[in-house]
Design a protein around this motif. Structure first.
Motif, PDB file in Angstrom:
ATOM      1  N   ALA A 140       0.652   5.126   0.344  1.00  0.00           N
ATOM      2  CA  ALA A 140      -0.275   6.200   0.714  1.00  0.00           C
ATOM      3  C   ALA A 140       0.242   6.923   1.947  1.00  0.00           C
ATOM      4  CB  ALA A 140      -1.671   5.646   0.997  1.00  0.00           C
ATOM      5  N   ASP A 198     -10.730   9.425  -1.849  1.00  0.00           N
ATOM      6  CA  ASP A 198      -9.846   9.644  -2.989  1.00  0.00           C
ATOM      7  C   ASP A 198     -10.625   9.935  -4.261  1.00  0.00           C
ATOM      8  OD1 ASP A 198      -7.029   9.456  -2.282  1.00  0.00           O
ATOM      9  OD2 ASP A 198      -7.516   7.442  -1.578  1.00  0.00           O
ATOM     10  N   SER A 204      -8.745   3.398   1.376  1.00  0.00           N
ATOM     11  CA  SER A 204      -9.495   4.649   1.531  1.00  0.00           C
ATOM     12  C   SER A 204     -10.912   4.461   0.998  1.00  0.00           C
ATOM     13  CB  SER A 204      -8.792   5.788   0.791  1.00  0.00           C
ATOM     14  OG  SER A 204      -8.737   5.529  -0.590  1.00  0.00           O
ATOM     15  N   CYS A 221       0.868  -1.184   0.000  1.00  0.00           N
ATOM     16  CA  CYS A 221       0.000   0.000   0.000  1.00  0.00           C
ATOM     17  C   CYS A 221       0.902   1.230   0.000  1.00  0.00           C
ATOM     18  CB  CYS A 221      -0.902   0.006   1.234  1.00  0.00           C
ATOM     19  SG  CYS A 221      -1.870   1.528   1.425  1.00  0.00           S
ATOM     20  N   GLN A 227      -5.223   2.818   6.907  1.00  0.00           N
ATOM     21  CA  GLN A 227      -4.294   1.680   6.984  1.00  0.00           C
ATOM     22  C   GLN A 227      -4.618   0.741   8.134  1.00  0.00           C
ATOM     23  OE1 GLN A 227      -3.168   4.838   6.380  1.00  0.00           O
ATOM     24  NE2 GLN A 227      -1.710   4.780   4.689  1.00  0.00           N
ATOM     25  N   LEU A 232      -5.488  -0.511  -1.516  1.00  0.00           N
ATOM     26  CA  LEU A 232      -5.789   0.813  -0.970  1.00  0.00           C
ATOM     27  C   LEU A 232      -7.128   0.706  -0.249  1.00  0.00           C
ATOM     28  CD1 LEU A 232      -4.503   3.676  -1.004  1.00  0.00           C
ATOM     29  CD2 LEU A 232      -6.106   4.245  -2.827  1.00  0.00           C
ATOM     30  N   LYS A 251      -6.814   7.444   4.900  1.00  0.00           N
ATOM     31  CA  LYS A 251      -6.283   6.349   4.074  1.00  0.00           C
ATOM     32  C   LYS A 251      -6.550   4.978   4.693  1.00  0.00           C
ATOM     33  CE  LYS A 251      -4.528   8.947   0.824  1.00  0.00           C
ATOM     34  NZ  LYS A 251      -4.984   8.893  -0.589  1.00  0.00           N
TER      35      LYS A 251
END
Length: 420
Positions: free
Chosen positions: A243, A322, A318, A241, A251, A316, A249
């Motif tokens: 970012a 985004d 998110s 990932c 994580q 990802l 985001k």
């Protein structure tokens, strides 16, 4: 053609917007055009580039400490000597307003690209986003010499307002303000379809189109693992990932997924830094996952490309934040299958190269990870599809299309002048 890009997000800070602008600049220059970058001054940083024009700046703390330009009367006049053919703002505040003044003074088309869904950050950064919206709500009518721009159609909307509606109204106001800015430009570019729909619903009327970010595919197809700071052992599989490490985001969801996957041979590689880094590292340690989750910190573009070449999957997490992430294009150019959870994102994502999870939490990601990592044939099919998808976003092709838009706008502007 002399093109001016105005942006408050630029190098040396490495993130999607800065990468997109840099990529377009390089592609346009390869086509023979002259591109200037107007960006905030970064103390201690020297560009060694006379086509990067730095503006006075102060620090902004929305995501992290980052410079933001300071504009003042007479600043636009200082740029008259460059005699631009096109002005293109990549920010709708600060330098976006300067871009508007420059385009008006020089009588050239003003394009604007809406890169970020800032209003979606209100849950994670309520004070900063609310303060910004209030400032722009009062500032735009002064700058534009127009009536107040409000989120309400009439007084009845105010009477029916409930406390729980406040955030949605602030978001609506943010989009109305953004659309108002774009309506005072000659052309508006949205990198994604879902953003274009939001802007239309917010009142966008100026000519516009969906025009995705681009990528120099050769940089990624030619990348090797030699520049990677990581040593991948035989039998290991990497889920990568790339970012900013921050709340939007998400994580932490990927860390949840790794705990549920419970496979020591699978490593989650989190590339980037940001405000939640210490919190994420502590979470990983408390779960006993320090050997399975790797934090690389901020890396150069070449190092990121090398890590993507080592990876087996790109992910990802998110959700509804985004716009069109550059990292999806970078992953595709490296032939990586992509795992994501935001159903609104479509650019660079097809069933031939990506998998949309059934949910937005860790269990949904863990299920897809297990399915794909256990199916070499499926991963190979998605990898081949990714390379094909990436070609559609090649920077040379996209730059030629952008030039065609510029040229059309210049002709229109010249006809308008002739009729005056």
């Amino acid at each position: 053609m002399k093109i001016a890009f105005f942006t408050d997000d630029y190098l040396p800070h490495i993130h999607g917007v800065a990468t997109s602008i840099k990529t377009y600049r390089e592609a346009l220059e390869r086509l023979g055009h002259e591109v200037y970058i107007i960006a905030p001054n970064k103390p201690g940083h020297d560009d060694h580039d006379d086509h990067i024009i730095r503006m006075p700046s102060i620090n902004n703390y929305v995501f992290e400490k980052r410079p933001t330009s300071v504009i003042y009367p007479g600043l636009a006049k200082k740029l008259d000597k460059y005699e631009f053919d096109v002005v293109h703002s990549h920010m709708q505040f600060y330098l976006g307003l300067l871009a508007m003044s420059v385009a008006k003074r020089q009588g050239v088309p003003h394009f604007t690209t809406i890169h970020s869904l800032y209003t979606e950050l209100i849950d994670d950064y309520p004070l900063m986003i609310s303060a910004g919206l209030i400032a722009v709500t009062f500032g735009y009518p002064i700058m534009f010499r127009c009536k107040p721009i409000l989120p309400f159609k009439d007084r009845s909307d105010i009477r029916d307002l409930r406390k729980e509606d406040a955030k949605s109204i602030m978001k609506r106001q943010g989009w109305r303000l953004t659309a108002e800015f774009a309506n005072r430009c000659d052309y508006c570019i949205s990198p994604s379809k879902h953003l274009a729909e939001i802007l239309t619903n917010a009142g966008l009327t100026t000519p516009s189109s969906v025009f995705p970010n681009c990528i120099d595919t050769s940089r990624y197809t030619s990348a090797t693992t030699e520049n990677s700071p990581l040593t991948k052992l035989p039998g290991e599989k990497y889920i990568v990932c790339v970012a900013r490490l921050s709340a939007e985001k998400r994580q932490h969801v990927l860390i949840d997924a790794m705990e549920q996957l419970n496979d020591p041979g699978v490593k989650l590689v989190l590339v980037g830094n940001g405000p939640t880094e210490d919190e994420l590292i502590a979470s990983v340690a408390s779960r006993g996952l320090s050997d399975q989750v790797i934090f690389t910190g901020a890396l150069s573009g070449d190092q990121v490309a090398s890590i993507l070449k080592q990876a087996d999957l790109f992910v990802l997490a998110s959700y509804h934040f985004d716009n069109q992430p550059m990292v999806f294009l970078e992953a595709a150019a490296c032939g990586l299958p992509i795992v994501y959870c935001d159903e609104r994102m479509t650019e660079g994502l097809t069933p031939k190269n990506a998998v949309l999870t059934d949910g937005i939490e860790g269990d949904a990601f863990a299920k897809v990870f297990a399915d794909l990592l256990g199916d070499d044939k499926k991963r190979a099919e998605l990898s081949a599809g990714a390379l094909k998808v990436a070609k559609n976003f090649d920077s040379t092709k996209m730059a030629k299309d952008l030039v065609a838009l510029y040229e059309s706008a210049i002709r229109t502007k010249e006809l308008e002048k002739a009729r005056e």
